[in-house]
Design a protein around this motif. Structure first.
Motif, PDB file in Angstrom:
ATOM      1  N   ARG A  77      -1.039  14.835   1.234  1.00  0.00           N
ATOM      2  CA  ARG A  77       0.306  15.244   0.811  1.00  0.00           C
ATOM      3  C   ARG A  77       1.278  14.077   0.954  1.00  0.00           C
ATOM      4  O   ARG A  77       2.110  13.822   0.076  1.00  0.00           O
ATOM      5  CB  ARG A  77       0.778  16.430   1.670  1.00  0.00           C
ATOM      6  N   ALA A  78       1.169  13.355   2.080  1.00  0.00           N
ATOM      7  CA  ALA A  78       2.086  12.226   2.324  1.00  0.00           C
ATOM      8  C   ALA A  78       1.859  11.119   1.292  1.00  0.00           C
ATOM      9  O   ALA A  78       2.817  10.538   0.750  1.00  0.00           O
ATOM     10  CB  ALA A  78       1.874  11.689   3.743  1.00  0.00           C
ATOM     11  N   LYS A  79       0.586  10.832   0.999  1.00  0.00           N
ATOM     12  CA  LYS A  79       0.287   9.782   0.017  1.00  0.00           C
ATOM     13  C   LYS A  79       0.853  10.148  -1.351  1.00  0.00           C
ATOM     14  O   LYS A  79       1.408   9.298  -2.054  1.00  0.00           O
ATOM     15  CB  LYS A  79      -1.228   9.587  -0.100  1.00  0.00           C
ATOM     16  N   ALA A  80       0.682  11.412  -1.723  1.00  0.00           N
ATOM     17  CA  ALA A  80       1.156  11.842  -3.050  1.00  0.00           C
ATOM     18  C   ALA A  80       2.678  11.730  -3.147  1.00  0.00           C
ATOM     19  O   ALA A  80       3.218  11.297  -4.178  1.00  0.00           O
ATOM     20  CB  ALA A  80       0.708  13.278  -3.322  1.00  0.00           C
ATOM     21  N   ALA A 139       3.602   7.976  -3.372  1.00  0.00           N
ATOM     22  CA  ALA A 139       3.236   7.427  -4.687  1.00  0.00           C
ATOM     23  C   ALA A 139       4.258   7.868  -5.740  1.00  0.00           C
ATOM     24  O   ALA A 139       4.701   7.052  -6.571  1.00  0.00           O
ATOM     25  CB  ALA A 139       1.830   7.888  -5.073  1.00  0.00           C
ATOM     26  N   ALA A 140       4.640   9.138  -5.690  1.00  0.00           N
ATOM     27  CA  ALA A 140       5.593   9.655  -6.689  1.00  0.00           C
ATOM     28  C   ALA A 140       6.936   8.942  -6.548  1.00  0.00           C
ATOM     29  O   ALA A 140       7.558   8.530  -7.539  1.00  0.00           O
ATOM     30  CB  ALA A 140       5.750  11.165  -6.525  1.00  0.00           C
ATOM     31  N   LYS A 141       7.366   8.774  -5.312  1.00  0.00           N
ATOM     32  CA  LYS A 141       8.676   8.137  -5.076  1.00  0.00           C
ATOM     33  C   LYS A 141       8.662   6.673  -5.535  1.00  0.00           C
ATOM     34  O   LYS A 141       9.637   6.184  -6.130  1.00  0.00           O
ATOM     35  CB  LYS A 141       9.012   8.217  -3.576  1.00  0.00           C
ATOM     36  N   ALA A 142       7.543   5.969  -5.262  1.00  0.00           N
ATOM     37  CA  ALA A 142       7.481   4.536  -5.602  1.00  0.00           C
ATOM     38  C   ALA A 142       7.049   4.302  -7.050  1.00  0.00           C
ATOM     39  O   ALA A 142       7.077   3.164  -7.520  1.00  0.00           O
ATOM     40  CB  ALA A 142       6.518   3.822  -4.646  1.00  0.00           C
ATOM     41  N   LEU A 153       0.277   4.442  -8.427  1.00  0.00           N
ATOM     42  CA  LEU A 153      -0.879   5.334  -8.369  1.00  0.00           C
ATOM     43  C   LEU A 153      -1.116   5.737  -6.918  1.00  0.00           C
ATOM     44  O   LEU A 153      -0.884   4.939  -5.998  1.00  0.00           O
ATOM     45  CB  LEU A 153      -2.129   4.625  -8.900  1.00  0.00           C
ATOM     46  N   VAL A 154      -1.654   6.947  -6.726  1.00  0.00           N
ATOM     47  CA  VAL A 154      -1.889   7.422  -5.363  1.00  0.00           C
ATOM     48  C   VAL A 154      -2.803   6.455  -4.603  1.00  0.00           C
ATOM     49  O   VAL A 154      -2.602   6.199  -3.416  1.00  0.00           O
ATOM     50  CB  VAL A 154      -2.488   8.846  -5.378  1.00  0.00           C
ATOM     51  N   ARG A 155      -3.811   5.890  -5.327  1.00  0.00           N
ATOM     52  CA  ARG A 155      -4.736   5.003  -4.594  1.00  0.00           C
ATOM     53  C   ARG A 155      -4.081   3.688  -4.172  1.00  0.00           C
ATOM     54  O   ARG A 155      -4.649   2.932  -3.400  1.00  0.00           O
ATOM     55  CB  ARG A 155      -6.020   4.757  -5.388  1.00  0.00           C
ATOM     56  N   GLU A 156      -2.873   3.425  -4.657  1.00  0.00           N
ATOM     57  CA  GLU A 156      -2.165   2.216  -4.229  1.00  0.00           C
ATOM     58  C   GLU A 156      -1.365   2.442  -2.941  1.00  0.00           C
ATOM     59  O   GLU A 156      -0.756   1.522  -2.411  1.00  0.00           O
ATOM     60  CB  GLU A 156      -1.250   1.738  -5.361  1.00  0.00           C
ATOM     61  N   ASN A 163       4.146   2.455   9.040  1.00  0.00           N
ATOM     62  CA  ASN A 163       2.959   1.590   8.947  1.00  0.00           C
ATOM     63  C   ASN A 163       2.239   1.711   7.606  1.00  0.00           C
ATOM     64  O   ASN A 163       1.219   1.048   7.396  1.00  0.00           O
ATOM     65  CB  ASN A 163       1.988   1.919  10.086  1.00  0.00           C
ATOM     66  N   ALA A 164       2.736   2.616   6.733  1.00  0.00           N
ATOM     67  CA  ALA A 164       2.072   2.824   5.439  1.00  0.00           C
ATOM     68  C   ALA A 164       2.289   1.609   4.542  1.00  0.00           C
ATOM     69  O   ALA A 164       3.254   0.845   4.718  1.00  0.00           O
ATOM     70  CB  ALA A 164       2.640   4.073   4.778  1.00  0.00           C
ATOM     71  N   ARG A 165       1.385   1.439   3.581  1.00  0.00           N
ATOM     72  CA  ARG A 165       1.512   0.325   2.639  1.00  0.00           C
ATOM     73  C   ARG A 165       1.453   0.836   1.207  1.00  0.00           C
ATOM     74  O   ARG A 165       0.751   1.809   0.914  1.00  0.00           O
ATOM     75  CB  ARG A 165       0.397  -0.688   2.867  1.00  0.00           C
ATOM     76  N   ILE A 166       2.188   0.166   0.362  1.00  0.00           N
ATOM     77  CA  ILE A 166       2.176   0.487  -1.065  1.00  0.00           C
ATOM     78  C   ILE A 166       1.849  -0.806  -1.799  1.00  0.00           C
ATOM     79  O   ILE A 166       2.563  -1.808  -1.623  1.00  0.00           O
ATOM     80  CB  ILE A 166       3.538   1.070  -1.512  1.00  0.00           C
TER      81      ILE A 166
END
Ligand code: NAX
Length: 324
Positions: A159-162, A165-168, A171-174, A194-197
């Motif tokens: 959920r957090a990744k999705a 990804a939407a905000k930035a 792609l979710v895998r990024e 600590n997350a990365r995009i």
């Protein structure tokens, strides 16, 4: 052959999960499988219908299906146990009643696993409150390895990744290195710090700190309730999907510079979290069904305060159930 126990066999998560396990999606397309499905006596009729449908899929890898309502029989010889079945919160039920009702289930299942499952069995707890249910099962599974017990926060990670990804607009895998700290509850801490995009710190890509500390956190924390409000039922397909992601994470060597979230036994952790909890950490696996905590991630003041709160909630749950 891998013998996989799944509880709550006729529930809604399992209607999305069992078929995907049987198809080979979870343990690979070469691995023959036996499913051992546990249900309450009153739901065994419905479970028989699910078993008919499993048969009708003619999955080449599905060699055997065992069903029943006695964990001492159904768990016999299993090397994976996915504990999904739990008592839902009823009308007028306090959270402490919910904890106690579920404790009874997980005491019995922990004991049964220790007695009749493979001694190396890996135990994955999904039924809520999953962290504390997992602790109870472990406490009653004398002789089993604490490193073989896990509670699920992988849906929260997805959920957090999705959301990031939407905000930035990527792609979710990024979106990588996303940790959920703590309890699978509204106090959970989705870590944007600590997350990365696309390999860069998420806080440098999404510069809106107000969004990250506010809407992002609450959207992830409250997502389960939002799905219930919209659908009239709790998350099922996405929960089943997360179970597969999580178990695959534990049976696949984690790629360099990556990690996944799972609640694991906290004793001996390097972050100063209290011992004897199932607390969600960033984890890496060698692919053998166990994992290690990724050490040394920095916490800023905002994160630290939130993590203290989720830790306090887990201590309270533990003390209510085990010592209350
Ligand atoms: P359902 O109510 O559709 O199914 C639960 C099934 O478990 C029922 O068929 C019931 O008869 C069975 N059951 C109850 N007690 C049992 C016992 N002692 N032994 C064997 N079977 C038993 O719920 P469902 O939507 O499938 O959700 C299952 C659990 O997953 C719930 O506790 C839910 O809160 C939890 N979830 C956990 C998530 C997580 O991320 N950790 C996310 C999804 C989900 O909310």
């Amino acid at each position: 052959m891998r013998r996989i126990a799944v509880t709550g066999g006729s529930g809604q998560i399992n209607y999305n999960l069992l078929f995907r396990i049987a198809s080979g999606e979870m343990l690979g397309e070469e691995q023959p499988i036996a499913l051992h499905l546990l249900e309450l006596p009153e739901a065994l009729g419905a479970l028989e219908g699910v078993v008919m449908e499993l048969q009708d899929c003619a999955y080449p890898l599905l060699r055997e299906v065992v069903i029943g309502s006695d964990p001492m029989k159904v768990f016999s010889g299993v090397d994976l146990a996915i504990l999904v079945g739990a008592t839902p919160r009823g009308k007028g039920m306090e959270r402490s009643d919910l904890l106690k009702e579920n404790a009874k289930i997980f005491v019995a299942q922990g004991k049964a696993l220790a007695k009749v499952a493979d001694p190396e069995v890996k135990v994955f707890v999904v039924g809520n409150p999953c962290n504390t249910n997992c602790l109870i099962a472990f406490h009653h599974a004398g002789g089993l390895n604490p490193r073989h017990f896990f509670a699920m926060t992988r849906l929260d990670e997805n959920r957090a990744k999705a959301q990031l990804a939407a905000k930035a607009g990527v792609l979710v895998r990024e979106v990588t290195q996303v940790t959920i700290w703590g309890n699978h509850s509204a106090t959970q801490v989705p870590d944007f710090f600590n997350a990365r995009i696309k390999g860069k710190p998420a806080i440098e890509v999404i510069k809106d700190r107000h969004y990250l500390e506010g809407e992002f956190m609450t959207t992830v924390q409250q997502r389960g309730s939002a799905v219930i409000a919209a659908r009239g039922k709790s998350s099922a397909a996405s929960a089943a999907n997360a179970i597969l992601d999580w178990i695959k994470d534990l049976y696949t060597p984690t790629p360099a510079n990556e990690w996944f979230s799972s609640a694991i036994y906290s004793t001996g952790n390097s972050y100063g979290i209290a011992d004897d909890l199932f607390f969600s950490f960033p984890c890496r696996s060698k692919g053998d069904g166990t994992c290690e905590i990724v050490a040394g991630l920095p916490w800023d003041e905002f994160l630290r305060k939130k993590i203290e709160k989720t830790e306090a909630e887990l201590i309270q749950e533990r003390d209510e159930v085990l010592r209350g």
